[in-house]
Scaffold this motif. Structure first.
Motif: not given
Ligand SMILES: Nc1ncnc2c1ncn2[C@@H]1O[C@H](COP(=O)(O)OP(=O)(O)OP(=O)(O)O)[C@@H](O)[C@H]1O
Ligand SMILES: [Mg+2]
Lengths: 413, 227
Positions: A17, A304, A307, B96-100, B140
């Protein structure tokens, strides 16, 4: 210790992704990789094709794949260093299954003279029937005919030589050489054929006459200069070489082509090196883009990365994730590049005509039509180099990302 | 995993020539199953303390014990494992992880932990329903409001029932109904599963759920009382 195996799916998801997050950048990079890989494979196949052509022609045109001759003949190609026509065990070995073709040849230095000019030449006595299978000379006859028998009284000269001698088909020329006792041997010949070779130098120097006719002229009945053998593939002459060597009487020398024409052999051996260098040069150009892409991709998602580290993903897994992302990019690029190479090389199988620039090529010993030669080895080489070096150059940026401080990364804006 | 003990924790930050105090000789004991609120003005050191306890940031000096483990002495790898298996985090700013998707974000920690697919999907859907995000599982983060994102983060922090939840301003973006619901959920987990909660907040309503309220100022603890 948690292994990569159990985490593969989540890592793959993240990699895949993230790869498509910045479509434009990924598309550009895929374009660069695929064009790079295409260039690696396409150019390599042309180079291989050229060298194959050069070798096939070079080998067919004179040395053959294997030669049997007097040990001194190569240093002093004179009529003194002749050998007997093959008999006994050697003849059996030559005629037995497996040898594609062989022929006796006489080769002596000579002078050819027309009524206007004279020139030094390489006089070659051939057995027309056997030679037809080795040199492809009959197909090169552009005027007149090929020799018809071992006793043919005619001579075949190159178009270039005809021009130099200011003579033409049907005219007579005088050929002069020496017999083993150093007496001048000369004779008039009628030009029965003119040939055109890919290589201008050959047209000028090689003159062909029938074997028995020359034996008589040179007073060497029963003797020849060499025996030439041709096998199926110039890359694989070892077994034939060993078989013939074993059957050849002592005092004669057996040599494979790569020992006779060391220039061609060097060419052949250097090819693998050339290909590797070429592939690596293109990769180096690619690697800048690759590293830049990766560094940008990491820079854009420092938070990210912070994170997922904070949540408990080990640095090692983060390293794997980024390497996998790079690997995916490389693999897609490779797939496209291989495909591109295949669809561009396929249509050229019937030959790429370079006659527009062929004059320069002929000088290098290459014909004006190139037949690209696509080998599994070269394709694998390009793919393996791209994957291995690609991963190698990705390790540093990926490792840096894995070592980010989670709190600092999380608070980056 | 059990009681947390901090001894003489100090942490300073350098900003140019200036030295900023984050934590100033903090002594703190928190027993298993406590429900603690950290309050204090902005810049008082709440986040810094949570980060130190959670093993995200190493103190300059002092000790942090969690049961028998010296958290401040752990290497990166074991520290990551400790966070993964024992602590649920809700971060103040970025969660949060944007691609999930929402569900994938909630499943993320469980997936890294190695929880089987079916089990983690069931748990994730249950907890998302619990925090009021039913029907938004496939969105998302960019397609969720700030409050919804925060609830996804909370769901992720509590879904696998960690020993300790460190929540930094978990209700900052929530309306009072959602905030009350979330605090009720925390309380239930605290009482029924003995999960320790340490929550930093400015919010008086949140503090009212606390069984122990710790007040901070300038990196020091200036008040610590049971409620
Ligand atoms: N990475 C950093 N670099 C420099 N100073 C920092 C850093 N992190 C925190 N600080 C400083 O340390 C002090 C404590 O910060 P901290 O984030 O712990 O406060 P806080 O109580 O969480 O505040 P808030 O309620 O605004 O979240 C503040 O003065 C802050 O400016
Ligand atoms: Mg804070």
């Amino acid at each position: 210790m948690t292994g990569l195996g159990s985490h593969f799916k989540i890592i793959l998801t993240l990699s895949w992704r993230n790869l498509w997050r910045n479509h434009r950048r990924t598309a550009i990079m895929l374009g660069a990789i695929s064009v790079g890989v295409w260039a690696m494979i396409f150019m390599t196949s042309l180079m291989r094709g050229m060298v194959d052509d050069m070798l096939n022609q070079g080998i067919r045109n004179l040395p053959g794949h294997i030669q049997i001759q007097h040990p001194d003949f190569l240093d002093d190609p004179s009529v003194v260093n002749s050998i007997g026509e093959p008999g006994g065990e050697l003849l059996t070995a030559l005629t037995q299954n497996g040898t594609r073709s062989w022929a006796n040849r006489i080769r002596v230095p000579a002078v050819i003279a027309s009524e206007r000019e004279s020139r030094g030449i390489n006089l070659i006595g051939i057995e027309p029937a056997a030679e037809a299978d080795i040199t492809g000379l009959p197909a090169q006859i552009s005027a007149g005919r090929f020799l018809e028998s071992n006793q043919d009284k005619g001579v075949i000269i190159g178009a270039k030589l005809a021009e130099r001698l200011e003579t033409r088909l049907g005219k007579r020329v005088v050929i002069m050489s020496q017999d083993p006792d150093n007496n001048i041997a000369e004779r008039g010949f009628r030009i029965v054929g003119i040939y055109q070779a890919e290589l201008a130098a050959q047209e000028e120097f090689n003159v062909f006459a029938a074997r028995a006719t020359l034996q008589k002229l040179l007073k060497i009945e029963g003797l020849v200069s060499q025996i030439v053998l041709v096998d199926h593939d110039y890359r694989d002459v070892e077994s034939l070489y060993r078989r013939v060597e074993a059957a050849t009487p002592d005092g004669l020398e057996v040599k494979p082509w790569y020992e006779i024409d060391t220039y061609l052999a060097a060419m052949f051996n250097l090819m693998d090196g050339f290909v590797l260098v070429w592939v690596i040069i293109i990769f180096l150009a690619l690697s800048f883009g690759l590293v830049n892409t990766l560094v940008m991709a990491i820079f854009e998602r420092v938070r990210e990365i912070g994170l997922i580290q904070a949540l408990g993903m080990r640095p090692g897994l983060i390293l794997y994730q980024i390497l996998l992302e790079s690997l995916l990019l490389l693999l897609i690029g490779l797939a496209l590049g291989n495909l591109l190479a295949l669809v561009t090389i396929k249509p050229l199988e019937s030959g790429l005509d370079l006659s527009a620039v062929a004059e320069g090529m002929a000088m290098m010993g290459v014909g004006s039509v190139i037949y690209p030669s696509l080998t599994l080895y070269d394709v694998l080489l390009a793919n393996v180099v791209v994957v291995l070096l690609g991963i190698l150059t990705s390790i540093l940026p990926a490792w840096r990302a894995s070592q980010l401080d989670p709190v600092r990364a999380l608070n980056t804006h | 995993m059990s009681a947390i003990r901090c001894r003489q924790l100090c942490k300073t930050f350098k900003q140019g020539d200036e030295i900023i105090t984050g934590l100033d000789h903090i002594d703190l004991d928190i027993e298993t199953g406590e429900f603690v609120c950290l309050s204090g003005p902005s810049g008082s050191g709440k986040t810094t303390l949570l980060n130190a306890i959670g093993g995200l940031d190493t103190p300059d000096s002092g000790e942090i014990h969690m049961g028998d483990i010296r958290v401040d002495k752990l290497e990166r790898g074991p520290l990551a494992d400790m966070r993964l298996h024992h602590i649920g985090f809700v971060f103040q700013a970025y969660n949060l992880i944007p691609v999930l998707s929402a569900q994938e974000n909630v499943e993320f920690v469980m997936e890294v932990q190695g929880v089987p697919v079916a089990e983690r999907a069931r748990k994730a859907l249950d907890i998302l329903k619990e925090v009021g995000l039913e029907g938004m599982e496939d969105r998302r983060p960019a397609q969720l409001s700030g409050g919804q994102q925060q609830r996804v983060a909370v769901a992720r922090a509590i879904v696998s029932h960690p020993d300790l939840v460190l929540a930094d301003e978990p209700t900052a973006n929530l309306d009072s109904v959602s905030a009350a619901h979330l605090m009720g959920l925390f309380q239930e987990l605290n009482e029924n599963h003995r999960i320790t909660f340490i929550i930093s907040t400015h919010d008086k309503r949140v503090m009212s759920y606390a069984k122990r309220l710790i007040k901070m100022r300038d990196g020091k603890i200036i008040g610590d009382e049971a409620q």
